[in-house]
Design an enzyme around this catalytic site. Structure first.
Site, PDB file in Angstrom:
ATOM      1  N   GLU A 174      34.033  49.088  44.024  1.00  0.00           N
ATOM      2  CA  GLU A 174      33.598  50.423  43.585  1.00  0.00           C
ATOM      3  C   GLU A 174      32.906  51.189  44.712  1.00  0.00           C
ATOM      4  O   GLU A 174      33.090  52.404  44.839  1.00  0.00           O
ATOM      5  CB  GLU A 174      32.693  50.312  42.354  1.00  0.00           C
ATOM      6  CG  GLU A 174      33.353  49.667  41.134  1.00  0.00           C
ATOM      7  CD  GLU A 174      34.685  50.266  40.714  1.00  0.00           C
ATOM      8  OE1 GLU A 174      34.944  51.454  40.981  1.00  0.00           O
ATOM      9  OE2 GLU A 174      35.491  49.530  40.118  1.00  0.00           O
TER      10      GLU A 174
ATOM     11  N   HIS B  56      35.393  52.879  46.745  1.00  0.00           N
ATOM     12  CA  HIS B  56      35.828  54.165  46.169  1.00  0.00           C
ATOM     13  C   HIS B  56      34.913  55.298  46.612  1.00  0.00           C
ATOM     14  O   HIS B  56      35.381  56.396  46.929  1.00  0.00           O
ATOM     15  CB  HIS B  56      35.840  54.116  44.638  1.00  0.00           C
ATOM     16  CG  HIS B  56      37.072  53.519  44.055  1.00  0.00           C
ATOM     17  ND1 HIS B  56      38.329  54.058  44.232  1.00  0.00           N
ATOM     18  CD2 HIS B  56      37.242  52.427  43.270  1.00  0.00           C
ATOM     19  CE1 HIS B  56      39.221  53.324  43.591  1.00  0.00           C
ATOM     20  NE2 HIS B  56      38.594  52.317  43.006  1.00  0.00           N
TER      21      HIS B  56
ATOM     22  N   GLN C  36      36.681  58.306  41.102  1.00  0.00           N
ATOM     23  CA  GLN C  36      37.918  58.088  40.354  1.00  0.00           C
ATOM     24  C   GLN C  36      38.114  59.099  39.235  1.00  0.00           C
ATOM     25  O   GLN C  36      39.220  59.261  38.734  1.00  0.00           O
ATOM     26  CB  GLN C  36      37.943  56.677  39.764  1.00  0.00           C
ATOM     27  CG  GLN C  36      38.026  55.583  40.803  1.00  0.00           C
ATOM     28  CD  GLN C  36      37.957  54.226  40.153  1.00  0.00           C
ATOM     29  OE1 GLN C  36      36.880  53.661  40.005  1.00  0.00           O
ATOM     30  NE2 GLN C  36      39.107  53.709  39.766  1.00  0.00           N
TER      31      GLN C  36
ATOM     32  N   GLY D  15      34.917  48.338  35.989  1.00  0.00           N
ATOM     33  CA  GLY D  15      34.166  49.127  36.952  1.00  0.00           C
ATOM     34  C   GLY D  15      34.809  50.490  37.126  1.00  0.00           C
ATOM     35  O   GLY D  15      36.021  50.631  36.980  1.00  0.00           O
TER      36      GLY D  15
END
Length: 170
Positions: A135, A138, A51, A46
């Protein structure tokens, strides 16, 4: 396609809250292709756009053994279906080399756009549910280390800061 540099904890850019995608256009499709290439190369299952220092609500996921089941989530959200928590060992491309147990709901309902800009809704459980929640965190400026004790988070931060200092020194 291009490999994108992955930000590593404690980089403050990882705390940036991602903006929604207004329109799935050629630029967004290029970002998605680059994210898949970067994720597969890393290798990971993922990757959130945050990121790779792109602060848009885009996630790429592929939990298959053969990297043949890609999933794109744009502007994703989820609701918990089952309050039961599952403890699973998590790692992160932005926290390389560290794996820790994290508790998360094990069944969720996901609403998102796909790479065609179409609204999708589906249920996810187990590893896929954990990966999606990880995710989405994030995109909200949160990392899996935030679920750990201060002691563990500080230890990981120190080790990664030392690694980054050594890399800069060459």
């Amino acid at each position: 396609m291009a490999l994108l540099p992955i930000l590593e904890f404690p980089d403050p850019r990882l705390r940036t809250i991602a903006e929604p995608v207004d329109q799935v256009d050629d630029n967004i499709l290029t970002i998605i292709k680059d994210m898949f290439e970067t994720m597969y190369d890393a290798p990971g299952i993922g990757l959130a756009a945050t990121q790779v220092n792109i602060h848009k609500q885009i996630i790429t996921i592929d939990i298959s053994e053969d990297n043949d089941d890609p999933l794109v989530l744009i502007n994703p959200s989820f609701e918990v279906i089952n309050e039961e928590l599952e403890q699973m060992q998590e790692g992160c491309l932005s926290v390389p080399g560290f794996y820790e147990e994290v508790e998360r709901p094990n069944k969720i309902r996901v609403t998102s756009l796909n790479e065609k800009g179409e609204q999708i809704e589906f249920e996810a459980e187990d590893l896929l549910a954990v990966c999606i929640q990880h995710e989405i965190d994030h995109l909200n400026g949160k990392l899996f280390v935030d679920y750990l004790s201060n002691t563990k988070r500080t230890r990981i931060r120190g080790k990664l800061e030392k690694k980054h200092k050594l890399e800069r020194a060459g």
